[in-house]
Design an enzyme around this catalytic site. Structure first.
Site, short mmCIF file in Angstrom:
data_model
loop_
_atom_site.label_atom_id
_atom_site.label_comp_id
_atom_site.label_asym_id
_atom_site.label_seq_id
_atom_site.Cartn_x
_atom_site.Cartn_y
_atom_site.Cartn_z
N CYS A 101 42.82 -128.72 -0.78
CA CYS A 101 44.12 -129.45 -0.31
C CYS A 101 44.19 -130.16 1.19
CB CYS A 101 45.12 -128.30 0.23
SG CYS A 101 45.28 -127.42 -1.28
N HIS A 148 49.12 -126.17 -8.22
CA HIS A 148 48.27 -127.62 -8.34
C HIS A 148 47.27 -127.35 -9.11
CE1 HIS A 148 50.31 -129.66 -4.45
NE2 HIS A 148 50.70 -130.24 -5.61
N1 ARG Z 1 52.96 -126.42 0.93
C1 ARG Z 1 52.29 -127.27 0.17
C2 ARG Z 1 52.85 -127.50 -1.18
O1 ARG Z 1 53.46 -126.56 -1.51
C3 ARG Z 1 51.00 -126.99 0.06
C4 ARG Z 1 49.94 -128.01 -0.79
C5 ARG Z 1 48.61 -127.53 -1.11
N2 ARG Z 1 47.81 -128.58 -1.52
C6 ARG Z 1 47.15 -128.68 -2.82
N3 ARG Z 1 46.48 -129.93 -2.88
N4 ARG Z 1 47.12 -127.73 -3.38
O2 ARG Z 1 52.97 -128.54 -1.32
#
Ligand code: ARG
Length: 279
Positions: A269, A169
Site C-alpha cells: 500500500c 483491496h
Molecule cells: N486507510 C486506507 C484506505 O482504506 C488504507 C489503504 C491501503 N492501501 C492499499 N493499497 N490497500 O483506503
C-alpha cells in the site's frame, strides 16, 4: 532453486507518513479512537525506504499534505504501465483530494495523468501482471473502471470479486511474484478465501502453481508484499507464507509496518511502482 531467482531494479514512489492518523473508518482495520504513534510510523516507513534502496531500487517521494492522513498509501493514487499513468478517483470523499498532489508529482516528473470517470483506487485494486492486469472489485474499484483501464492501456483486464471486508483491496489478498517477463506464464501469491468462488476458479486456472497463503498470513498483511523477482519485502507476521516463498527460491525480507496496519495498509500500500518499459 535458491540463488537462481533474478531481481529487477524497480522505480518506486512513496509518501512519508508525517501526517498519518486514523481519523475516519473506511475499512474494518480503522478504529478512529485508537492512538497512533506517528514517530513509530515514520521510523517503520523509513526502514522500508532504506531496505528498498539497500536492494538497489530507486525510491522517489511525493511531499505529504497536512489533513490527508492516508496519503502514505501511495499505491492507491495511480497505476502506471509502460509509462502511462491511470490516475485514481477515490471511493471515500476523505481521500479524493489525494489525487491532486499525486497528479502534480507525476506531471513534474514528465508524465500525463488520465482521469478515470469511475471509482478506481490505483494499484490497490489494479495489479499489472505481465500480459494482463488483475483487477479487484467489490469494495472500492468498480467494474466500470475495469473497462476504462482496459480501454486506456489496451491490456486485457481480468476482473476478480473480493468478498471479505478485511481484504477490501486486491493488494491485500494477492501479489505478483513473477510477471512472466523472463518467459513462462508468471506467478502470484494469494489468499483464495478473499475471493468469490468464480474468481477463485479464475485464479486457479491462470496460476496453477500459485503460492497459497493462510488466513493468518493474510491478516498479518502478508499478501500486501512487494517482490522484485527475487526478494519479497514482506510483513514479519506472515511466517507460513515466508516459509512457502523460501521453498520456491524467493528471499523473504521482513519489514514491519505495524503502525500503518492500524489504517489497513502495509508494504505494498505504501509503494507505487512506476513501470516505464514493456515488461
Ligand atoms: N486507510 C486506507 C484506505 O482504506 C488504507 C489503504 C491501503 N492501501 C492499499 N493499497 N490497500 O483506503
Amino acid at each position: 532453486m535458491p540463488g537462481s531467482r533474478v531481481p529487477r531494479r524497480r522505480r518506486f514512489l512513496v509518501c512519508e507518513p508525517r501526517h498519518f492518523a486514523v481519523r475516519y473508518a473506511i475499512n474494518p482495520w480503522m478504529r478512529p479512537g485508537e492512538p497512533v504513534d506517528v514517530i513509530r510510523a515514520l521510523d517503520q516507513w523509513q526502514a522500508l525506504v532504506d531496505t528498498y534502496r539497500a536492494h538497489g531500487h530507486t525510491v522517489e517521494t511525493v511531499a505529504p499534505v497536512p489533513g490527508l492522513p492516508d496519503m502514505v498509501f501511495a499505491a492507491n493514487a495511480a497505476v502506471v504501465v509502460e509509462g502511462r499513468v491511470f490516475g485514481s478517483l477515490f471511493h471515500a470523499p476523505e481521500r479524493r483530494p489525494e489525487s491532486v498532489p499525486y497528479e502534480a508529482w507525476f506531471k513534474q516528473a514528465g508524465f500525463e495523468v488520465h482521469h478515470p470517470e469511475s471509482v478506481c483506487e490505483g494499484e490497490g485494486d489494479l495489479v499489472p501482471a505481465g500480459r494482463w492486469i488483475l483487477a479487484g472489485t467489490g469494495f472500492r474499484t468498480t467494474r466500470e473502471a475495469h473497462r476504462e483501464v482496459q480501454e486506456f492501456f489496451g491490456v486485457p483486464v481480468i476482473g476478480l470479486t473480493l468478498v471479505d471486508p478485511y481484504f477490501y483491496h486486491l493488494d491485500t489478498a494477492l501479489f505478483v511474484l513473477d510477471d512472466g517477463s523472463e518467459g513462462g506464464d508468471g506467478n502470484i501469491a494469494y489468499y483464495p478465501e478473499a475471493f468469490s468462488p468464480g474468481s477463485r476458479e479464475v485464479l486457479a486456472r491462470l496460476y496453477p502453481d500459485a503460492v497459497v497463503a493462510t488466513r493468518e498470513d493474510a491478516l498479518a498483511f502478508g499478501l500486501n508484499s512487494v517482490c522484485d523477482g527475487r526478494h519479497v519485502f514482506i510483513s514479519p507476521g506472515a511466517t507460513a507464507l515466508a516459509g512457502r516463498l523460501a521453498d520456491r527460491g524467493y528471499v523473504p525480507v521482513p519489514v514491519d509496518l505495524s503502525e500503518l496496519h492500524k489504517a489497513g495498509g502495509g508494504i505494498k500500500c505504501c509503494t507505487q511502482e512506476i513501470r516505464e518499459n514493456r515488461s
